[in-house]
Write a protein that holds these residues in place. Structure first.
Motif, PDB file in Angstrom:
ATOM      1  N   LEU A  54       0.833  -1.200   0.000  1.00 29.08           N
ATOM      2  CA  LEU A  54       0.000   0.000   0.000  1.00 29.08           C
ATOM      3  C   LEU A  54       0.870   1.253   0.000  1.00 29.08           C
ATOM      4  O   LEU A  54       2.075   1.200   0.247  1.00 29.08           O
ATOM      5  N   ASP A  55       0.247   2.387  -0.220  1.00 34.05           N
ATOM      6  CA  ASP A  55       0.917   3.680  -0.131  1.00 34.05           C
ATOM      7  C   ASP A  55       0.903   4.091   1.339  1.00 34.05           C
ATOM      8  O   ASP A  55      -0.161   4.361   1.902  1.00 34.05           O
ATOM      9  N   ALA A  56       2.066   4.125   1.968  1.00 34.59           N
ATOM     10  CA  ALA A  56       2.151   4.417   3.404  1.00 34.59           C
ATOM     11  C   ALA A  56       1.606   5.805   3.745  1.00 34.59           C
ATOM     12  O   ALA A  56       1.087   6.020   4.841  1.00 34.59           O
ATOM     13  N   GLY A  71      -2.266   3.845   5.230  1.00 34.26           N
ATOM     14  CA  GLY A  71      -1.516   2.736   4.653  1.00 34.26           C
ATOM     15  C   GLY A  71      -0.401   2.285   5.578  1.00 34.26           C
ATOM     16  O   GLY A  71      -0.136   1.090   5.723  1.00 34.26           O
ATOM     17  N   ALA A  72       0.249   3.244   6.232  1.00 30.02           N
ATOM     18  CA  ALA A  72       1.326   2.913   7.166  1.00 30.02           C
ATOM     19  C   ALA A  72       0.801   2.056   8.316  1.00 30.02           C
ATOM     20  O   ALA A  72       1.435   1.065   8.702  1.00 30.02           O
ATOM     21  N   PHE A  73      -0.349   2.407   8.853  1.00 36.30           N
ATOM     22  CA  PHE A  73      -0.942   1.638   9.950  1.00 36.30           C
ATOM     23  C   PHE A  73      -1.255   0.212   9.501  1.00 36.30           C
ATOM     24  O   PHE A  73      -0.948  -0.759  10.203  1.00 36.30           O
ATOM     25  N   LEU A  74      -1.877   0.069   8.335  1.00 36.76           N
ATOM     26  CA  LEU A  74      -2.255  -1.250   7.838  1.00 36.76           C
ATOM     27  C   LEU A  74      -1.048  -2.143   7.592  1.00 36.76           C
ATOM     28  O   LEU A  74      -1.122  -3.362   7.762  1.00 36.76           O
ATOM     29  N   MET A  75       0.082  -1.531   7.195  1.00 40.61           N
ATOM     30  CA  MET A  75       1.268  -2.335   6.909  1.00 40.61           C
ATOM     31  C   MET A  75       2.140  -2.577   8.141  1.00 40.61           C
ATOM     32  O   MET A  75       2.807  -3.605   8.217  1.00 40.61           O
ATOM     33  N   ARG A  76       2.124  -1.671   9.110  1.00 39.57           N
ATOM     34  CA  ARG A  76       2.982  -1.830  10.291  1.00 39.57           C
ATOM     35  C   ARG A  76       2.279  -2.510  11.454  1.00 39.57           C
ATOM     36  O   ARG A  76       2.818  -3.405  12.087  1.00 39.57           O
TER      37      ARG A  76
END
Length: 100
Positions: A54-56, A71-76
């Motif tokens: 995703l785009d962070a 996006g940062a939350f979803l990936m981290r």
């Protein structure tokens, strides 16, 4: 999205015998389609699924629930799916749309 997007294996079947998950992300990172399949019943009260690709710096809306996440939350951190179906053979999908 399925035919043209990038495939990410989020939970591989050889790493987890209870559930598998994958996602397709559009080339411009504007959409993601996530699928989770429960191979067999597993009672784990906590389940967070980290997305990839995703785009962070963007915000995404979950089409099914209307929830919004970066996006940062979803990936981290990951999406809390602790209350999602967890019975044998159950599956579900989530569609993420980037908000402009």
């Amino acid at each position: 999205l399925i035919h043209e997007g990038d495939l990410y294996r989020l939970i591989a079947p050889w790493e987890n015998t209870y559930r598998v998950a994958w996602s397709f992300v559009s080339a411009d990172q504007s959409e993601a389609l996530v699928t989770v399949v429960n191979s067999r019943f597993y009672h784990n009260p906590r389940f967070f699924l980290r997305l990839k690709g995703l785009d962070a710096g963007a915000n995404y809306r979950v089409e099914e629930s209307g929830e919004r996440f970066s996006g940062a939350f979803l990936m981290r951190v990951g999406l809390n799916l602790s209350r999602a179906p967890h019975g044998t053979g159950e599956s579900y999908r989530l569609h993420f749309i980037r908000e402009e």
